[in-house]
Design a protein around this motif. Structure first.
Motif, PDB file in Angstrom:
ATOM      1  N   PRO A  11       0.800  -1.235   0.000  1.00 32.15           N
ATOM      2  CA  PRO A  11       0.000   0.000   0.000  1.00 32.15           C
ATOM      3  C   PRO A  11       0.834   1.287   0.000  1.00 32.15           C
ATOM      4  O   PRO A  11       0.326   2.357  -0.333  1.00 32.15           O
ATOM      5  N   GLN A  12       2.118   1.183   0.347  1.00 35.72           N
ATOM      6  CA  GLN A  12       2.979   2.364   0.379  1.00 35.72           C
ATOM      7  C   GLN A  12       3.514   2.740  -1.004  1.00 35.72           C
ATOM      8  O   GLN A  12       4.064   3.823  -1.182  1.00 35.72           O
ATOM      9  N   LEU A  13       3.345   1.832  -1.976  1.00 33.62           N
ATOM     10  CA  LEU A  13       3.894   2.070  -3.315  1.00 33.62           C
ATOM     11  C   LEU A  13       2.952   2.912  -4.159  1.00 33.62           C
ATOM     12  O   LEU A  13       1.734   2.735  -4.102  1.00 33.62           O
ATOM     13  N   ASN A  14       3.552   3.793  -4.976  1.00 35.14           N
ATOM     14  CA  ASN A  14       2.720   4.521  -5.933  1.00 35.14           C
ATOM     15  C   ASN A  14       2.509   3.631  -7.160  1.00 35.14           C
ATOM     16  O   ASN A  14       3.032   2.519  -7.244  1.00 35.14           O
ATOM     17  N   GLU A  15       1.762   4.128  -8.135  1.00 37.23           N
ATOM     18  CA  GLU A  15       1.404   3.313  -9.301  1.00 37.23           C
ATOM     19  C   GLU A  15       2.634   2.873 -10.099  1.00 37.23           C
ATOM     20  O   GLU A  15       2.737   1.721 -10.509  1.00 37.23           O
ATOM     21  N   GLU A  16       3.574   3.772 -10.313  1.00 34.86           N
ATOM     22  CA  GLU A  16       4.783   3.421 -11.070  1.00 34.86           C
ATOM     23  C   GLU A  16       5.606   2.371 -10.331  1.00 34.86           C
ATOM     24  O   GLU A  16       6.084   1.402 -10.926  1.00 34.86           O
ATOM     25  N   GLN A  17       5.775   2.541  -9.033  1.00 31.82           N
ATOM     26  CA  GLN A  17       6.510   1.551  -8.241  1.00 31.82           C
ATOM     27  C   GLN A  17       5.797   0.199  -8.278  1.00 31.82           C
ATOM     28  O   GLN A  17       6.435  -0.846  -8.370  1.00 31.82           O
ATOM     29  N   SER A  18       4.483   0.221  -8.234  1.00 32.61           N
ATOM     30  CA  SER A  18       3.711  -1.021  -8.298  1.00 32.61           C
ATOM     31  C   SER A  18       3.929  -1.736  -9.621  1.00 32.61           C
ATOM     32  O   SER A  18       4.089  -2.956  -9.666  1.00 32.61           O
ATOM     33  N   ARG A  19       3.952  -0.978 -10.730  1.00 35.39           N
ATOM     34  CA  ARG A  19       4.214  -1.582 -12.046  1.00 35.39           C
ATOM     35  C   ARG A  19       5.605  -2.211 -12.092  1.00 35.39           C
ATOM     36  O   ARG A  19       5.789  -3.291 -12.650  1.00 35.39           O
ATOM     37  N   LEU A  20       6.583  -1.523 -11.500  1.00 36.31           N
ATOM     38  CA  LEU A  20       7.943  -2.073 -11.467  1.00 36.31           C
ATOM     39  C   LEU A  20       8.004  -3.366 -10.648  1.00 36.31           C
ATOM     40  O   LEU A  20       8.686  -4.321 -11.038  1.00 36.31           O
ATOM     41  N   VAL A  21       7.293  -3.398  -9.536  1.00 28.31           N
ATOM     42  CA  VAL A  21       7.263  -4.608  -8.718  1.00 28.31           C
ATOM     43  C   VAL A  21       6.647  -5.765  -9.501  1.00 28.31           C
ATOM     44  O   VAL A  21       7.168  -6.887  -9.500  1.00 28.31           O
ATOM     45  N   VAL A  22       5.542  -5.500 -10.188  1.00 29.95           N
ATOM     46  CA  VAL A  22       4.900  -6.545 -11.001  1.00 29.95           C
ATOM     47  C   VAL A  22       5.857  -7.040 -12.081  1.00 29.95           C
ATOM     48  O   VAL A  22       5.998  -8.251 -12.293  1.00 29.95           O
ATOM     49  N   ALA A  23       6.538  -6.120 -12.771  1.00 25.69           N
ATOM     50  CA  ALA A  23       7.501  -6.510 -13.813  1.00 25.69           C
ATOM     51  C   ALA A  23       8.634  -7.340 -13.217  1.00 25.69           C
ATOM     52  O   ALA A  23       9.059  -8.340 -13.798  1.00 25.69           O
ATOM     53  N   TYR A  24       9.117  -6.935 -12.043  1.00 25.63           N
ATOM     54  CA  TYR A  24      10.199  -7.664 -11.383  1.00 25.63           C
ATOM     55  C   TYR A  24       9.752  -9.081 -11.012  1.00 25.63           C
ATOM     56  O   TYR A  24      10.460 -10.058 -11.252  1.00 25.63           O
ATOM     57  N   ILE A  25       8.563  -9.201 -10.434  1.00 23.29           N
ATOM     58  CA  ILE A  25       8.042 -10.514 -10.046  1.00 23.29           C
ATOM     59  C   ILE A  25       7.853 -11.399 -11.275  1.00 23.29           C
ATOM     60  O   ILE A  25       8.225 -12.580 -11.264  1.00 23.29           O
ATOM     61  N   ASN A  26       7.290 -10.824 -12.335  1.00 25.11           N
ATOM     62  CA  ASN A  26       7.131 -11.609 -13.568  1.00 25.11           C
ATOM     63  C   ASN A  26       8.485 -12.065 -14.103  1.00 25.11           C
ATOM     64  O   ASN A  26       8.627 -13.194 -14.566  1.00 25.11           O
ATOM     65  N   GLY A  27       9.493 -11.194 -14.025  1.00 28.93           N
ATOM     66  CA  GLY A  27      10.838 -11.570 -14.452  1.00 28.93           C
ATOM     67  C   GLY A  27      11.406 -12.691 -13.592  1.00 28.93           C
ATOM     68  O   GLY A  27      12.048 -13.619 -14.105  1.00 28.93           O
ATOM     69  N   LEU A  28      11.179 -12.622 -12.286  1.00 28.95           N
ATOM     70  CA  LEU A  28      11.633 -13.694 -11.394  1.00 28.95           C
ATOM     71  C   LEU A  28      10.991 -15.023 -11.769  1.00 28.95           C
ATOM     72  O   LEU A  28      11.666 -16.058 -11.829  1.00 28.95           O
ATOM     73  N   LEU A  29       9.681 -14.996 -11.992  1.00 27.85           N
ATOM     74  CA  LEU A  29       8.968 -16.227 -12.331  1.00 27.85           C
ATOM     75  C   LEU A  29       9.420 -16.785 -13.671  1.00 27.85           C
ATOM     76  O   LEU A  29       9.640 -17.992 -13.810  1.00 27.85           O
ATOM     77  N   GLU A  30       9.571 -15.924 -14.668  1.00 26.70           N
ATOM     78  CA  GLU A  30      10.047 -16.378 -15.982  1.00 26.70           C
ATOM     79  C   GLU A  30      11.475 -16.886 -15.896  1.00 26.70           C
ATOM     80  O   GLU A  30      11.826 -17.880 -16.521  1.00 26.70           O
ATOM     81  N   GLY A  31      12.297 -16.203 -15.099  1.00 27.65           N
ATOM     82  CA  GLY A  31      13.676 -16.644 -14.916  1.00 27.65           C
ATOM     83  C   GLY A  31      13.744 -18.017 -14.271  1.00 27.65           C
ATOM     84  O   GLY A  31      14.595 -18.838 -14.619  1.00 27.65           O
ATOM     85  N   GLU A  32      12.845 -18.292 -13.345  1.00 24.25           N
ATOM     86  CA  GLU A  32      12.818 -19.603 -12.692  1.00 24.25           C
ATOM     87  C   GLU A  32      12.437 -20.689 -13.692  1.00 24.25           C
ATOM     88  O   GLU A  32      13.011 -21.778 -13.695  1.00 24.25           O
TER      89      GLU A  32
END
Length: 120
Positions: free
Chosen positions: A83-104
């Motif tokens: 909840p502390q993240l703004n919209e841009e930070q939230s998009r970056l987190v989603v992209a990072y998580i997707n990258g982690l999952l794809e990398g795995e």
């Protein structure tokens, strides 16, 4: 109610839970064994203790709510930060998580190929 399974997830005894909730162990055991039903105030206390919802305690599945009782402590920490993240930070987190999952997935495929090509 699934108090017993929630208690086991925390590696607690009935005595531990009862003491932490400031109630007699026999009373907690009656709730866990579904011999007695807790009042509303106690249900809320139990839900808070187990990091879940009253709905979940009563067996009512609410699909749009996150049941923290199934999360690790690290996952709970992530949820608390979101909840502390703004919209841009939230998009970056989603992209990072997707990258982690794809990398795995890529890593597992690489290891599988490596295993097939290596004589044992």
């Amino acid at each position: 109610m699934n108090l017993k399974s929630l208690r086991h997830q925390l590696n607690k005894t009935q005595k531990d839970v009862a003491e932490e909730l400031d109630m007699p162990r026999t009373m907690y055991a009656r709730y866990e064994g579904e011999i007695s039903q807790p009042d509303t105030k106690t249900l809320i206390k139990l839900a808070d203790y187990f990091h879940t919802t009253v709905d979940h305690l009563l067996g009512h599945n609410v699909p749009y709510l996150l049941d923290k009782s199934i999360l690790s402590s690290t996952q709970k920490e992530i949820v608390e930060i979101l909840p502390q993240l703004n919209e841009e930070q939230s998009r970056l987190v989603v992209a990072y998580i997707n990258g982690l999952l794809e990398g795995e997935i890529d890593r597992m495929a690489f290891l599988e190929r490596l295993k097939k090509n290596r004589p044992f």
